[in-house]
Design a protein around this motif. Structure first.
Motif, PDB file in Angstrom:
ATOM      1  N   MET A 201      10.020  19.408   6.030  1.00  0.00           N
ATOM      2  CA  MET A 201       9.545  18.619   4.889  1.00  0.00           C
ATOM      3  C   MET A 201       8.045  18.377   5.034  1.00  0.00           C
ATOM      4  N   THR A 202       7.390  18.279   3.884  1.00  0.00           N
ATOM      5  CA  THR A 202       5.962  17.935   3.941  1.00  0.00           C
ATOM      6  C   THR A 202       5.867  16.412   3.884  1.00  0.00           C
ATOM      7  N   LYS A 203       4.962  15.867   4.668  1.00  0.00           N
ATOM      8  CA  LYS A 203       4.745  14.414   4.666  1.00  0.00           C
ATOM      9  C   LYS A 203       4.239  14.002   3.297  1.00  0.00           C
ATOM     10  N   PRO A 204       4.715  12.884   2.738  1.00  0.00           N
ATOM     11  CA  PRO A 204       4.221  12.484   1.422  1.00  0.00           C
ATOM     12  C   PRO A 204       2.703  12.303   1.434  1.00  0.00           C
ATOM     13  N   SER A 205       2.068  12.665   0.324  1.00  0.00           N
ATOM     14  CA  SER A 205       0.641  12.347   0.221  1.00  0.00           C
ATOM     15  C   SER A 205       0.520  10.916  -0.295  1.00  0.00           C
ATOM     16  N   PHE A 206      -0.612  10.276  -0.034  1.00  0.00           N
ATOM     17  CA  PHE A 206      -0.764   8.872  -0.430  1.00  0.00           C
ATOM     18  C   PHE A 206      -0.698   8.692  -1.945  1.00  0.00           C
ATOM     19  N   SER A 207      -0.872   9.784  -2.685  1.00  0.00           N
ATOM     20  CA  SER A 207      -0.846   9.659  -4.157  1.00  0.00           C
ATOM     21  C   SER A 207       0.496  10.076  -4.745  1.00  0.00           C
ATOM     22  N   ASP A 208       1.427  10.521  -3.892  1.00  0.00           N
ATOM     23  CA  ASP A 208       2.747  10.896  -4.426  1.00  0.00           C
ATOM     24  C   ASP A 208       3.441   9.673  -5.018  1.00  0.00           C
ATOM     25  N   PRO A 209       4.101   9.819  -6.180  1.00  0.00           N
ATOM     26  CA  PRO A 209       4.840   8.683  -6.753  1.00  0.00           C
ATOM     27  C   PRO A 209       6.075   8.372  -5.920  1.00  0.00           C
ATOM     28  N   ILE A 210       6.160   7.136  -5.439  1.00  0.00           N
ATOM     29  CA  ILE A 210       7.285   6.694  -4.600  1.00  0.00           C
ATOM     30  C   ILE A 210       7.956   5.512  -5.287  1.00  0.00           C
ATOM     31  N   PHE A 211       9.222   5.677  -5.661  1.00  0.00           N
ATOM     32  CA  PHE A 211       9.962   4.585  -6.304  1.00  0.00           C
ATOM     33  C   PHE A 211      10.613   3.721  -5.231  1.00  0.00           C
ATOM     34  N   VAL A 212      10.252   2.433  -5.199  1.00  0.00           N
ATOM     35  CA  VAL A 212      10.882   1.490  -4.282  1.00  0.00           C
ATOM     36  C   VAL A 212      11.841   0.647  -5.112  1.00  0.00           C
ATOM     37  N   ALA A 213      13.118   1.001  -5.042  1.00  0.00           N
ATOM     38  CA  ALA A 213      14.140   0.252  -5.802  1.00  0.00           C
ATOM     39  C   ALA A 213      14.477  -1.026  -5.034  1.00  0.00           C
ATOM     40  N   GLY A 214      14.474  -2.157  -5.741  1.00  0.00           N
ATOM     41  CA  GLY A 214      14.742  -3.437  -5.085  1.00  0.00           C
ATOM     42  C   GLY A 214      13.497  -4.038  -4.464  1.00  0.00           C
ATOM     43  N   HIS A 215      12.342  -3.836  -5.076  1.00  0.00           N
ATOM     44  CA  HIS A 215      11.032  -4.195  -4.482  1.00  0.00           C
ATOM     45  C   HIS A 215      10.820  -5.702  -4.350  1.00  0.00           C
ATOM     46  N   ARG A 216      11.654  -6.509  -5.014  1.00  0.00           N
ATOM     47  CA  ARG A 216      11.459  -7.977  -4.914  1.00  0.00           C
ATOM     48  C   ARG A 216      12.370  -8.588  -3.852  1.00  0.00           C
ATOM     49  N   GLY A 217      13.241  -7.801  -3.278  1.00  0.00           N
ATOM     50  CA  GLY A 217      14.179  -8.321  -2.269  1.00  0.00           C
ATOM     51  C   GLY A 217      13.556  -8.360  -0.880  1.00  0.00           C
ATOM     52  N   LEU A 218      14.349  -8.823   0.085  1.00  0.00           N
ATOM     53  CA  LEU A 218      13.860  -8.953   1.470  1.00  0.00           C
ATOM     54  C   LEU A 218      13.330  -7.613   1.982  1.00  0.00           C
ATOM     55  N   VAL A 219      14.141  -6.571   1.899  1.00  0.00           N
ATOM     56  CA  VAL A 219      13.728  -5.276   2.459  1.00  0.00           C
ATOM     57  C   VAL A 219      12.707  -4.597   1.547  1.00  0.00           C
ATOM     58  N   GLY A 220      12.999  -4.580   0.241  1.00  0.00           N
ATOM     59  CA  GLY A 220      12.119  -3.874  -0.702  1.00  0.00           C
ATOM     60  C   GLY A 220      10.693  -4.419  -0.677  1.00  0.00           C
TER      61      GLY A 220
ATOM     62  N   TYR B  81      16.025 -10.374   8.687  1.00  0.00           N
ATOM     63  CA  TYR B  81      15.516 -11.680   8.258  1.00  0.00           C
ATOM     64  C   TYR B  81      14.003 -11.590   8.147  1.00  0.00           C
ATOM     65  N   GLY B  82      13.393 -12.570   7.508  1.00  0.00           N
ATOM     66  CA  GLY B  82      11.939 -12.588   7.410  1.00  0.00           C
ATOM     67  C   GLY B  82      11.482 -13.154   6.084  1.00  0.00           C
ATOM     68  N   GLN B  83      10.170 -13.032   5.825  1.00  0.00           N
ATOM     69  CA  GLN B  83       9.644 -13.588   4.570  1.00  0.00           C
ATOM     70  C   GLN B  83      10.258 -12.859   3.384  1.00  0.00           C
ATOM     71  N   GLY B  84      10.474 -13.634   2.305  1.00  0.00           N
ATOM     72  CA  GLY B  84      11.050 -13.021   1.111  1.00  0.00           C
ATOM     73  C   GLY B  84      12.563 -13.063   1.116  1.00  0.00           C
ATOM     74  N   ASP B  85      13.156 -13.720   2.150  1.00  0.00           N
ATOM     75  CA  ASP B  85      14.621 -13.793   2.226  1.00  0.00           C
ATOM     76  C   ASP B  85      15.131 -14.781   1.173  1.00  0.00           C
ATOM     77  N   ASN B  86      16.475 -14.742   1.002  1.00  0.00           N
ATOM     78  CA  ASN B  86      17.161 -15.658   0.089  1.00  0.00           C
ATOM     79  C   ASN B  86      17.567 -16.889   0.883  1.00  0.00           C
ATOM     80  N   PHE B  87      17.133 -18.062   0.470  1.00  0.00           N
ATOM     81  CA  PHE B  87      17.422 -19.288   1.224  1.00  0.00           C
ATOM     82  C   PHE B  87      18.480 -20.159   0.543  1.00  0.00           C
ATOM     83  N   ASP B  88      19.220 -19.564  -0.393  1.00  0.00           N
ATOM     84  CA  ASP B  88      20.303 -20.324  -1.027  1.00  0.00           C
ATOM     85  C   ASP B  88      21.362 -20.675   0.029  1.00  0.00           C
ATOM     86  N   LEU B  89      21.754 -21.948   0.080  1.00  0.00           N
ATOM     87  CA  LEU B  89      22.603 -22.392   1.193  1.00  0.00           C
ATOM     88  C   LEU B  89      23.998 -21.779   1.172  1.00  0.00           C
TER      89      LEU B  89
END
Ligand code: GFB
Length: 319
Positions: free
Chosen positions: A3-22, A173-181
């Motif tokens: 595989m070729t390493k992605p170039s910095f300008s390649d379009p990369i879709f990050v699904a779930g970008h607002r979640g902990l991992v995304g 765990y980490g920043q951006g996690d869900n803190f609902d009890l």
């Protein structure tokens, strides 16, 4: 074919970008120099809707996809909403994996979880232990969905030659996690409980279960580094475990969280609440042998998370 390493300008879709991992993946890729990240809020693109996902992929033409979008939650959420967990996760991943095939995406990174392994798998758990025994009851629906996603990726590799890798993440765990009890995982839940008990000058705080189960935790930025590594490097595997290699009892975790937060009261354990699986320590040697290793220890990660939580707590009032 290598595989070729992605170039910095390649379009990369990050699904779930607002979640902990995304959100951690977006931070990691942006700081690495990637300039063409594609993201969509679920209110603008419901990944459970097949036609919407196909139209989005056709118009945006991502070259790489990191699927961190999922219906996730802690032991109580999994136990209480199995129908939602299995439907939403099957729908999301099926649509994303098929759209990757239709648009000839160069590589898909699909996020799994170590809860897919048998309840009493040998420890530390290796990738080969998958489907060798019964699952943990409290999250069987979610686990079945994530196993189906892995198997779909493997089937697409076999039939269509589609390139993907599934990352079986340990408890993150980490920043951006869900803190609902009620719906969150153990670390954010205990951190918020300790924080609120400290502010209220309470004498006790409650801990679910017996405190005896062991858990492995990985700071989310280390998870994001693993995702970036697998995006940029070929691996000879369809799936790899991603864990810290260190486990701790829930009771000792709680004591550590209370020390970080500064809560000095008594812990009250509630055995009415489920313990879940007794252990799930992942063997991450496949990925470590390729060059990845975690960099943030548990206490350091808890301190980073608590700093973020304290700074943003007011913004999340009424979670
Ligand atoms: O992180 P957690 O919710 O899920 O719970 P699992 C881990 C352990 O922490 C259980 C105990 O033994 C809980 O009884 N615990 C103690 C608490 N106090 C609390 C609390 O206030 N809140 C929570 N949530 N737990 C999940 C799976 O299993 O692991 C998911 O259900 C996912 O599908 C996730 O795979 C990574 O670690 O037991």
């Amino acid at each position: 074919m290598p595989m070729t390493k992605p170039s910095f300008s390649d379009p990369i879709f990050v699904a779930g970008h607002r979640g902990l991992v995304g959100s951690a993946v977006v931070r990691a890729l942006e700081s690495a120099g990637y300039t063409n990240l594609i993201t969509r809020r679920s209110s603008d693109l419901d990944l459970r809707e097949q036609a919407a996902v196909r139209a989005f992929f056709a118009s945006e033409q991502p070259r790489y996809v990191i699927c961190a979008a999922a219906m996730v939650g802690g032991i109580a959420a999994n136990n209480d909403f199995p129908g939602t967990f299995i439907y939403d996760n099957l729908a999301i991943q099926t649509n994303v994996i098929e759209a990757c095939r239709q648009q000839a995406v160069k590589k898909l990174i699909y996020l799994g979880s170590t809860c897919i392994y048998p309840k009493h798998a040998p420890q530390p758990i290796q990738e080969e232990h998958l489907l060798t025994g019964p699952l943990e009851e409290t999250n069987e629906a979610y686990a079945i969905a994530k196993i189906a996603g892995l198997k779909m990726c493997e089937a697409y590799a076999k039939q269509y030659g589609m390139s993907s890798i599934t990352l079986m993440a340990t408890n993150l765990y980490g920043q951006g996690d869900n803190f609902d009890l009620e719906k969150s995982h153990v670390i954010p839940a205990l951190m918020r409980k300790a924080h609120e008990a400290k502010l209220a000058d309470a004498k006790t705080m409650t801990v679910w279960g017996t405190g005896k189960p062991l858990r492995e935790f990985l700071y989310v930025d280390d998870m994001a580094a693993a995702a970036r590594y697998c995006l940029e490097h070929d691996t000879p595997y369809s799936m790899v475990n991603v864990g810290s290699g260190e486990e701790i009892s829930i009771a000792d975790l709680c004591r550590l969280i209370c020390d970080v937060v500064g809560f000095r009261g008594e812990l009250i354990f509630n055995p009415e609440k489920p313990d879940g699986t007794p252990r799930k320590l992942a063997d991450s040697s496949r990925l470590r042998d390729l060059g990845w290793s975690p960099t943030v220890g548990l206490r350091d990660g808890l301190e980073k998370t608590y700093r973020w939580f304290s700074q943003t707590a007011n913004a999340r009032l009424g979670d």
